[in-house]
Design a protein around this motif. Structure first.
Motif, PDB file in Angstrom:
ATOM      1  N   GLY A   1       0.817  -1.216   0.000  1.00 52.60           N
ATOM      2  CA  GLY A   1       0.000   0.000   0.000  1.00 52.60           C
ATOM      3  C   GLY A   1       0.847   1.260   0.000  1.00 52.60           C
ATOM      4  N   VAL A   2       1.934   1.251   0.723  1.00 51.38           N
ATOM      5  CA  VAL A   2       2.840   2.402   0.761  1.00 51.38           C
ATOM      6  C   VAL A   2       3.514   2.570  -0.597  1.00 51.38           C
ATOM      7  N   VAL A   3       3.975   1.466  -1.175  1.00 52.68           N
ATOM      8  CA  VAL A   3       4.636   1.533  -2.477  1.00 52.68           C
ATOM      9  C   VAL A   3       3.666   2.065  -3.536  1.00 52.68           C
ATOM     10  N   ARG A   4       2.415   1.674  -3.465  1.00 49.24           N
ATOM     11  CA  ARG A   4       1.419   2.175  -4.422  1.00 49.24           C
ATOM     12  C   ARG A   4       1.288   3.691  -4.328  1.00 49.24           C
ATOM     13  N   VAL A   5       1.234   4.220  -3.130  1.00 48.18           N
ATOM     14  CA  VAL A   5       1.135   5.673  -2.943  1.00 48.18           C
ATOM     15  C   VAL A   5       2.379   6.366  -3.478  1.00 48.18           C
ATOM     16  N   LEU A   6       3.548   5.826  -3.140  1.00 47.14           N
ATOM     17  CA  LEU A   6       4.803   6.436  -3.582  1.00 47.14           C
ATOM     18  C   LEU A   6       4.942   6.390  -5.106  1.00 47.14           C
ATOM     19  N   VAL A   7       4.569   5.278  -5.714  1.00 46.41           N
ATOM     20  CA  VAL A   7       4.621   5.173  -7.177  1.00 46.41           C
ATOM     21  C   VAL A   7       3.638   6.160  -7.797  1.00 46.41           C
ATOM     22  N   GLY A   8       2.469   6.303  -7.204  1.00 48.49           N
ATOM     23  CA  GLY A   8       1.504   7.286  -7.696  1.00 48.49           C
ATOM     24  C   GLY A   8       2.066   8.694  -7.672  1.00 48.49           C
ATOM     25  N   ASP A   9       2.798   9.018  -6.610  1.00 52.37           N
ATOM     26  CA  ASP A   9       3.453  10.330  -6.533  1.00 52.37           C
ATOM     27  C   ASP A   9       4.454  10.501  -7.672  1.00 52.37           C
ATOM     28  N   LEU A  10       5.211   9.442  -7.939  1.00 49.54           N
ATOM     29  CA  LEU A  10       6.238   9.510  -8.987  1.00 49.54           C
ATOM     30  C   LEU A  10       5.626   9.593 -10.377  1.00 49.54           C
ATOM     31  N   VAL A  11       4.478   8.964 -10.572  1.00 53.21           N
ATOM     32  CA  VAL A  11       3.770   9.085 -11.855  1.00 53.21           C
ATOM     33  C   VAL A  11       3.319  10.530 -12.040  1.00 53.21           C
ATOM     34  N   GLU A  12       2.782  11.113 -10.981  1.00 50.38           N
ATOM     35  CA  GLU A  12       2.331  12.507 -11.032  1.00 50.38           C
ATOM     36  C   GLU A  12       3.498  13.452 -11.313  1.00 50.38           C
ATOM     37  N   SER A  13       4.678  13.135 -10.771  1.00 50.72           N
ATOM     38  CA  SER A  13       5.869  13.959 -10.998  1.00 50.72           C
ATOM     39  C   SER A  13       6.543  13.655 -12.336  1.00 50.72           C
ATOM     40  N   GLU A  14       6.001  12.689 -13.059  1.00 48.63           N
ATOM     41  CA  GLU A  14       6.507  12.264 -14.368  1.00 48.63           C
ATOM     42  C   GLU A  14       7.940  11.741 -14.298  1.00 48.63           C
ATOM     43  N   LEU A  15       8.264  11.080 -13.199  1.00 48.61           N
ATOM     44  CA  LEU A  15       9.566  10.436 -13.058  1.00 48.61           C
ATOM     45  C   LEU A  15       9.516   8.968 -13.457  1.00 48.61           C
ATOM     46  N   VAL A  16       8.321   8.376 -13.394  1.00 53.73           N
ATOM     47  CA  VAL A  16       8.110   6.988 -13.815  1.00 53.73           C
ATOM     48  C   VAL A  16       6.780   6.897 -14.549  1.00 53.73           C
ATOM     49  N   HIS A  17       6.608   5.811 -15.283  1.00 54.58           N
ATOM     50  CA  HIS A  17       5.288   5.470 -15.808  1.00 54.58           C
ATOM     51  C   HIS A  17       5.025   4.010 -15.491  1.00 54.58           C
ATOM     52  N   VAL A  18       3.775   3.628 -15.553  1.00 55.00           N
ATOM     53  CA  VAL A  18       3.384   2.279 -15.160  1.00 55.00           C
ATOM     54  C   VAL A  18       2.764   1.572 -16.349  1.00 55.00           C
ATOM     55  N   ASN A  19       3.273   0.379 -16.629  1.00 56.46           N
ATOM     56  CA  ASN A  19       2.670  -0.493 -17.635  1.00 56.46           C
ATOM     57  C   ASN A  19       1.771  -1.466 -16.889  1.00 56.46           C
ATOM     58  N   ARG A  20       0.499  -1.299 -17.074  1.00 54.41           N
ATOM     59  CA  ARG A  20      -0.458  -2.138 -16.355  1.00 54.41           C
ATOM     60  C   ARG A  20      -0.724  -3.417 -17.144  1.00 54.41           C
ATOM     61  N   PRO A  21      -0.964  -4.515 -16.439  1.00 52.86           N
ATOM     62  CA  PRO A  21      -1.267  -5.767 -17.131  1.00 52.86           C
ATOM     63  C   PRO A  21      -2.616  -5.681 -17.840  1.00 52.86           C
ATOM     64  N   VAL A  22      -2.755  -6.467 -18.882  1.00 54.30           N
ATOM     65  CA  VAL A  22      -4.024  -6.509 -19.615  1.00 54.30           C
ATOM     66  C   VAL A  22      -5.027  -7.269 -18.758  1.00 54.30           C
ATOM     67  N   PRO A  23      -6.213  -6.689 -18.528  1.00 54.89           N
ATOM     68  CA  PRO A  23      -7.225  -7.409 -17.747  1.00 54.89           C
ATOM     69  C   PRO A  23      -7.623  -8.708 -18.439  1.00 54.89           C
ATOM     70  N   PRO A  24      -7.878  -9.763 -17.681  1.00 54.95           N
ATOM     71  CA  PRO A  24      -8.226 -11.053 -18.291  1.00 54.95           C
ATOM     72  C   PRO A  24      -9.412 -10.975 -19.248  1.00 54.95           C
ATOM     73  N   ALA A  25     -10.347 -10.092 -18.983  1.00 52.62           N
ATOM     74  CA  ALA A  25     -11.513  -9.978 -19.851  1.00 52.62           C
ATOM     75  C   ALA A  25     -11.143  -9.465 -21.241  1.00 52.62           C
ATOM     76  N   GLU A  26      -9.998  -8.785 -21.360  1.00 54.79           N
ATOM     77  CA  GLU A  26      -9.583  -8.235 -22.639  1.00 54.79           C
ATOM     78  C   GLU A  26      -8.629  -9.145 -23.407  1.00 54.79           C
ATOM     79  N   LEU A  27      -8.228 -10.259 -22.794  1.00 56.38           N
ATOM     80  CA  LEU A  27      -7.345 -11.196 -23.479  1.00 56.38           C
ATOM     81  C   LEU A  27      -8.133 -11.981 -24.522  1.00 56.38           C
ATOM     82  N   PRO A  28      -7.477 -12.374 -25.616  1.00 58.45           N
ATOM     83  CA  PRO A  28      -8.190 -13.154 -26.626  1.00 58.45           C
ATOM     84  C   PRO A  28      -8.589 -14.517 -26.084  1.00 58.45           C
ATOM     85  N   ASP A  29      -9.648 -15.045 -26.636  1.00 55.82           N
ATOM     86  CA  ASP A  29     -10.154 -16.349 -26.236  1.00 55.82           C
ATOM     87  C   ASP A  29      -9.141 -17.428 -26.639  1.00 55.82           C
TER      88      ASP A  29
END
Length: 131
Positions: free
Chosen positions: A89-117
């Motif tokens: 939970g702490v890391v999530r907040v800190l990463v969010g701060d860094l995204v806002e500061s444009e020091l990092v970006h996050v590649n989110r996984p593809v949700p299972p519902a969007e994966l091909p059959d």
């Protein structure tokens, strides 16, 4: 005589420090303004052209550590939490701060519902083999 045998009472022991520390690191926040849902497997990548995080006095040492770890190799949120020995939970907040500061970006996984059959993928493989 007190419980510690030295004539004084202790309101906390040596193990109590880390209990307060995560709260202090996030300034009491449980989310950041830029934070979207950060899965444990979301990959954090340092922005290659970002300013030096150590020069930013608003960032904590943990923020700087996250950017440093992600500069070497992109890291998942879970890996960062393990490497820094911090709650997720702490890391999530800190990463969010860094995204806002444009020091990092996050590649989110593809949700299972969007994966091909799986059946479609098997049909494609069968079709390729038939060629």
């Amino acid at each position: 005589m007190s419980a510690d045998g030295q004539g004084r009472n202790h309101w906390f022991d040596d193990e109590a420090g880390p209990v307060v520390r995560p709260y202090a690191m996030t300034r009491g926040r449980t989310s950041s303004a830029a934070q979207h849902r950060l899965d444990l497997i979301a990959v954090v990548v340092a922005e290659p052209d970002a300013d030096d995080p150590e020069a930013d006095v608003t960032l904590s040492p943990e923020h700087v550590d996250i950017v440093g770890l992600c500069r070497d190799t992109p890291q998942s949120v879970a890996e960062l939490a393990a490497e820094l020995d911090l709650p997720v939970g702490v890391v999530r907040v800190l990463v969010g701060d860094l995204v806002e500061s444009e020091l990092v970006h996050v590649n989110r996984p593809v949700p299972p519902a969007e994966l091909p059959d799986e059946n479609i993928l098997r049909d494609v493989i069968s079709g390729l083999r038939a060629l």
